[in-house]
Write an enzyme that holds these catalytic residues in place. Structure first.
Site, PDB file in Angstrom:
ATOM      1  N   LYS A 112       0.835  -1.213   0.000  1.00 52.48           N
ATOM      2  CA  LYS A 112       0.000   0.000   0.000  1.00 52.48           C
ATOM      3  C   LYS A 112       0.865   1.257   0.000  1.00 52.48           C
ATOM      4  CE  LYS A 112      -2.169  -1.060   3.876  1.00 52.48           C
ATOM      5  NZ  LYS A 112      -1.573  -2.353   4.251  1.00 52.48           N
ATOM      6  N   ARG A 139      -0.742  -8.672  13.569  1.00 55.32           N
ATOM      7  CA  ARG A 139      -1.273  -7.712  12.592  1.00 55.32           C
ATOM      8  C   ARG A 139      -2.100  -8.435  11.528  1.00 55.32           C
ATOM      9  NH1 ARG A 139       4.253  -5.174  11.110  1.00 55.32           N
ATOM     10  NH2 ARG A 139       3.214  -3.797   9.641  1.00 55.32           N
ATOM     11  N   ARG A 194      10.906  -0.719  11.207  1.00 55.15           N
ATOM     12  CA  ARG A 194       9.805  -0.451  12.119  1.00 55.15           C
ATOM     13  C   ARG A 194       9.835  -1.420  13.292  1.00 55.15           C
ATOM     14  NH1 ARG A 194       4.434   0.253   8.527  1.00 55.15           N
ATOM     15  NH2 ARG A 194       3.623  -0.838  10.362  1.00 55.15           N
ATOM     16  N   ARG A 218      12.042  -5.634   5.404  1.00 55.02           N
ATOM     17  CA  ARG A 218      11.911  -4.254   4.902  1.00 55.02           C
ATOM     18  C   ARG A 218      12.524  -3.194   5.806  1.00 55.02           C
ATOM     19  NH1 ARG A 218       5.522  -2.409   4.835  1.00 55.02           N
ATOM     20  NH2 ARG A 218       5.289  -2.427   7.077  1.00 55.02           N
ATOM     21  N   ARG A 261      -9.769   0.526   8.561  1.00 53.67           N
ATOM     22  CA  ARG A 261      -9.370  -0.837   8.899  1.00 53.67           C
ATOM     23  C   ARG A 261     -10.479  -1.587   9.629  1.00 53.67           C
ATOM     24  NH1 ARG A 261      -3.467   0.443   9.027  1.00 53.67           N
ATOM     25  NH2 ARG A 261      -2.256  -1.452   9.283  1.00 53.67           N
TER      26      ARG A 261
END
Ligand code: AMP
Length: 214
Positions: free
Chosen positions: A13, A171, A160, A126, A87
Protein backbone atom coordinates in the site's frame (compact mmCIF):
# COMPACT_ATOMS: atom_id res chain seq x y z
CA UNK A 1 -10.26 11.23 -7.37
CA UNK A 2 -10.29 9.85 -3.82
CA UNK A 3 -9.25 6.25 -3.29
CA UNK A 4 -8.58 3.63 -0.63
CA UNK A 5 -5.64 1.25 -0.83
CA UNK A 6 -6.75 -1.88 1.00
CA UNK A 7 -4.57 -4.86 1.84
CA UNK A 8 -2.77 -6.78 4.56
CA UNK A 9 0.42 -5.40 6.13
CA UNK A 10 3.21 -5.69 3.55
CA UNK A 11 0.84 -5.87 0.57
CA UNK A 12 2.46 -2.76 -0.94
CA UNK A 13 0.00 0.00 0.00
CA UNK A 14 2.70 2.48 1.01
CA UNK A 15 4.81 1.76 -2.09
CA UNK A 16 1.88 2.22 -4.47
CA UNK A 17 0.74 5.33 -2.60
CA UNK A 18 4.17 6.90 -3.18
CA UNK A 19 3.88 6.22 -6.91
CA UNK A 20 0.43 7.86 -7.03
CA UNK A 21 1.64 10.88 -5.07
CA UNK A 22 4.44 11.42 -7.59
CA UNK A 23 2.55 10.53 -10.75
CA UNK A 24 -0.87 12.04 -10.05
CA UNK A 25 -0.12 14.72 -7.48
CA UNK A 26 -2.35 12.93 -4.98
CA UNK A 27 -2.13 13.29 -1.20
CA UNK A 28 -1.27 10.21 0.86
CA UNK A 29 -3.13 9.93 4.16
CA UNK A 30 -1.50 7.10 6.08
CA UNK A 31 -2.87 6.66 9.59
CA UNK A 32 0.16 4.46 10.40
CA UNK A 33 2.52 7.33 9.47
CA UNK A 34 0.41 9.80 11.48
CA UNK A 35 0.49 7.53 14.53
CA UNK A 36 4.26 6.99 14.22
CA UNK A 37 4.75 10.77 13.95
CA UNK A 38 2.68 11.24 17.12
CA UNK A 39 4.92 8.72 18.91
CA UNK A 40 8.11 10.38 17.73
CA UNK A 41 6.96 13.82 18.81
CA UNK A 42 5.91 12.37 22.18
CA UNK A 43 2.31 13.64 22.27
CA UNK A 44 -0.10 12.18 24.86
CA UNK A 45 -1.87 10.32 22.08
CA UNK A 46 1.47 9.03 20.77
CA UNK A 47 2.36 7.63 24.20
CA UNK A 48 -1.07 6.03 24.49
CA UNK A 49 -0.83 4.14 21.20
CA UNK A 50 2.84 3.05 21.32
CA UNK A 51 2.36 -0.27 23.12
CA UNK A 52 -0.74 -1.12 21.07
CA UNK A 53 1.13 -0.56 17.81
CA UNK A 54 4.18 -2.54 18.89
CA UNK A 55 1.92 -5.45 19.79
CA UNK A 56 0.39 -5.34 16.30
CA UNK A 57 -3.09 -4.45 17.51
CA UNK A 58 -5.42 -1.80 16.16
CA UNK A 59 -5.71 1.52 17.98
CA UNK A 60 -9.25 2.73 18.69
CA UNK A 61 -11.55 3.83 15.88
CA UNK A 62 -12.04 7.15 17.67
CA UNK A 63 -8.35 8.05 17.46
CA UNK A 64 -7.84 7.21 13.78
CA UNK A 65 -11.15 8.71 12.66
CA UNK A 66 -10.12 11.91 14.46
CA UNK A 67 -6.75 11.90 12.66
CA UNK A 68 -8.39 11.52 9.26
CA UNK A 69 -11.08 14.12 9.99
CA UNK A 70 -8.33 16.69 10.70
CA UNK A 71 -6.77 16.05 7.30
CA UNK A 72 -9.87 16.52 5.18
CA UNK A 73 -9.74 20.29 5.55
CA UNK A 74 -6.28 20.49 3.97
CA UNK A 75 -5.32 20.82 0.29
CA UNK A 76 -6.60 17.69 -1.47
CA UNK A 77 -4.59 18.38 -4.69
CA UNK A 78 -5.11 15.56 -7.23
CA UNK A 79 -7.18 13.59 -4.72
CA UNK A 80 -6.75 11.66 -1.49
CA UNK A 81 -5.21 8.22 -1.02
CA UNK A 82 -6.38 6.54 2.16
CA UNK A 83 -3.53 4.19 3.07
CA UNK A 84 -4.12 1.91 6.06
CA UNK A 85 -7.51 3.52 6.73
CA UNK A 86 -10.26 2.38 7.09
CA UNK A 87 -9.37 -0.84 8.90
CA UNK A 88 -12.75 -1.60 10.51
CA UNK A 89 -16.36 -1.37 9.36
CA UNK A 90 -16.95 1.48 11.83
CA UNK A 91 -14.06 3.39 10.23
CA UNK A 92 -15.46 2.71 6.76
CA UNK A 93 -18.87 4.09 7.76
CA UNK A 94 -17.21 7.11 9.37
CA UNK A 95 -15.14 7.79 6.25
CA UNK A 96 -18.28 7.73 4.09
CA UNK A 97 -19.94 10.25 6.44
CA UNK A 98 -16.86 12.51 6.62
CA UNK A 99 -16.52 12.63 2.85
CA UNK A 100 -20.23 13.25 2.33
CA UNK A 101 -20.13 16.12 4.83
CA UNK A 102 -17.41 17.76 2.72
CA UNK A 103 -19.25 17.12 -0.53
CA UNK A 104 -16.58 14.60 -1.52
CA UNK A 105 -16.85 11.06 -2.84
CA UNK A 106 -14.92 7.85 -2.72
CA UNK A 107 -14.09 6.94 -6.33
CA UNK A 108 -12.33 3.59 -6.01
CA UNK A 109 -11.07 0.99 -3.57
CA UNK A 110 -8.04 -0.96 -4.73
CA UNK A 111 -7.41 -4.22 -2.91
CA UNK A 112 -3.79 -5.40 -3.15
CA UNK A 113 -3.85 -9.19 -2.85
CA UNK A 114 -0.77 -11.01 -1.52
CA UNK A 115 -0.52 -14.39 0.21
CA UNK A 116 0.63 -14.68 3.81
CA UNK A 117 3.97 -16.34 3.15
CA UNK A 118 5.03 -13.51 0.86
CA UNK A 119 3.94 -11.02 3.50
CA UNK A 120 6.21 -12.50 6.17
CA UNK A 121 9.16 -12.29 3.80
CA UNK A 122 8.35 -8.75 2.71
CA UNK A 123 7.80 -7.42 6.20
CA UNK A 124 10.72 -9.01 7.98
CA UNK A 125 13.16 -7.79 5.32
CA UNK A 126 11.91 -4.25 4.90
CA UNK A 127 13.50 -0.97 5.93
CA UNK A 128 12.90 2.63 4.89
CA UNK A 129 14.78 5.87 4.61
CA UNK A 130 13.84 8.08 7.55
CA UNK A 131 14.52 11.17 5.44
CA UNK A 132 12.74 10.60 2.10
CA UNK A 133 10.61 7.52 2.85
CA UNK A 134 12.07 5.29 0.11
CA UNK A 135 11.29 1.64 0.88
CA UNK A 136 13.99 -1.10 0.68
CA UNK A 137 14.24 -4.83 1.28
CA UNK A 138 17.27 -6.84 2.47
CA UNK A 139 16.99 -9.36 -0.36
CA UNK A 140 14.85 -7.93 -3.16
CA UNK A 141 15.82 -4.26 -3.01
CA UNK A 142 18.96 -3.53 -1.00
CA UNK A 143 20.59 -0.08 -1.11
CA UNK A 144 23.41 0.19 -3.68
CA UNK A 145 25.80 1.35 -0.97
CA UNK A 146 25.25 -0.30 2.40
CA UNK A 147 23.74 2.10 4.92
CA UNK A 148 23.06 4.87 2.39
CA UNK A 149 19.73 5.75 0.75
CA UNK A 150 19.99 5.54 -3.07
CA UNK A 151 17.54 8.41 -3.52
CA UNK A 152 18.63 11.10 -1.06
CA UNK A 153 21.97 9.86 0.35
CA UNK A 154 20.71 9.84 3.96
CA UNK A 155 22.20 7.32 6.41
CA UNK A 156 19.00 7.36 8.47
CA UNK A 157 17.74 3.89 7.44
CA UNK A 158 15.10 2.49 9.78
CA UNK A 159 13.25 -0.69 10.56
CA UNK A 160 9.80 -0.45 12.12
CA UNK A 161 9.45 -1.73 15.70
CA UNK A 162 6.44 -3.79 14.62
CA UNK A 163 8.13 -5.38 11.57
CA UNK A 164 9.00 -8.63 13.35
CA UNK A 165 7.38 -12.06 13.14
CA UNK A 166 5.43 -11.87 16.43
CA UNK A 167 3.87 -8.48 15.73
CA UNK A 168 3.22 -9.46 12.14
CA UNK A 169 1.28 -12.55 13.22
CA UNK A 170 -0.94 -10.32 15.37
CA UNK A 171 -1.27 -7.71 12.59
CA UNK A 172 -2.39 -10.41 10.15
CA UNK A 173 -4.94 -11.69 12.65
CA UNK A 174 -6.31 -8.16 13.08
CA UNK A 175 -6.42 -7.83 9.30
CA UNK A 176 -8.44 -11.01 8.77
CA UNK A 177 -10.75 -10.39 11.74
CA UNK A 178 -11.45 -6.70 11.37
CA UNK A 179 -10.26 -5.35 8.02
CA UNK A 180 -10.97 -8.08 5.48
CA UNK A 181 -14.78 -7.65 5.92
CA UNK A 182 -14.25 -4.32 4.14
CA UNK A 183 -13.66 -6.25 0.92
CA UNK A 184 -17.29 -7.41 0.94
CA UNK A 185 -18.45 -3.99 2.13
CA UNK A 186 -16.87 -2.13 -0.79
CA UNK A 187 -17.76 -4.88 -3.24
CA UNK A 188 -21.42 -4.26 -2.37
CA UNK A 189 -20.95 -0.53 -2.78
CA UNK A 190 -19.61 -1.26 -6.26
CA UNK A 191 -16.18 0.33 -6.05
CA UNK A 192 -13.87 -2.59 -5.32
CA UNK A 193 -11.00 -3.46 -7.71
CA UNK A 194 -8.65 -6.33 -6.89
CA UNK A 195 -5.02 -6.23 -8.04
CA UNK A 196 -2.51 -9.07 -7.73
CA UNK A 197 0.08 -7.55 -5.39
CA UNK A 198 2.53 -10.42 -5.89
CA UNK A 199 3.55 -9.31 -9.37
CA UNK A 200 6.65 -7.21 -10.11
CA UNK A 201 6.23 -3.73 -8.65
CA UNK A 202 5.91 -2.05 -12.08
CA UNK A 203 3.15 -4.48 -13.07
CA UNK A 204 1.27 -3.81 -9.83
CA UNK A 205 1.60 -0.07 -10.52
CA UNK A 206 0.25 -0.57 -14.06
CA UNK A 207 -2.70 -2.62 -12.79
CA UNK A 208 -3.51 -0.02 -10.12
CA UNK A 209 -3.43 2.69 -12.81
CA UNK A 210 -5.71 0.62 -15.07
CA UNK A 211 -8.17 0.12 -12.19
CA UNK A 212 -8.23 3.86 -11.44
CA UNK A 213 -8.60 4.88 -15.08
CA UNK A 214 -11.31 2.32 -15.88
P1 AMP B 1 0.56 0.66 9.19
O1 AMP B 1 1.72 1.58 9.05
O2 AMP B 1 -0.60 1.04 8.34
O3 AMP B 1 0.96 -0.79 9.05
O4 AMP B 1 0.05 0.83 10.71
C1 AMP B 1 0.89 0.54 11.81
C2 AMP B 1 0.04 0.35 13.08
O5 AMP B 1 -0.67 1.56 13.37
C3 AMP B 1 -1.04 -0.71 12.99
O6 AMP B 1 -0.55 -2.02 13.26
C4 AMP B 1 -2.02 -0.22 14.06
O7 AMP B 1 -1.52 -0.48 15.36
C5 AMP B 1 -1.98 1.27 13.86
N1 AMP B 1 -2.96 1.72 12.84
C6 AMP B 1 -2.69 2.30 11.64
N2 AMP B 1 -3.82 2.60 10.97
C7 AMP B 1 -4.84 2.19 11.76
C8 AMP B 1 -6.26 2.18 11.63
N3 AMP B 1 -6.87 2.68 10.53
N4 AMP B 1 -6.99 1.67 12.65
C9 AMP B 1 -6.42 1.20 13.77
N5 AMP B 1 -5.07 1.14 13.95
C10 AMP B 1 -4.29 1.63 12.97
Amino acid sequence: MNIILLGAPGAGKGTQARVLVEGRNMVQLSTGDMLRAARTSGTEMGKKVAAIMDAGQLVTDEIVIGLIAEQLDGDTKGGLIFDGFPRTLAQADALGDLLAAKGMELDAVVELRVDDEALVDRITGRFTCGNCGEVYHDRTKPTKVEGTCDVCGSHDLKRRADDNEDSLRQRLLEYYKKTSPLIGYYHCKGNLNAVDGLQAMEKVTADVAAALDA
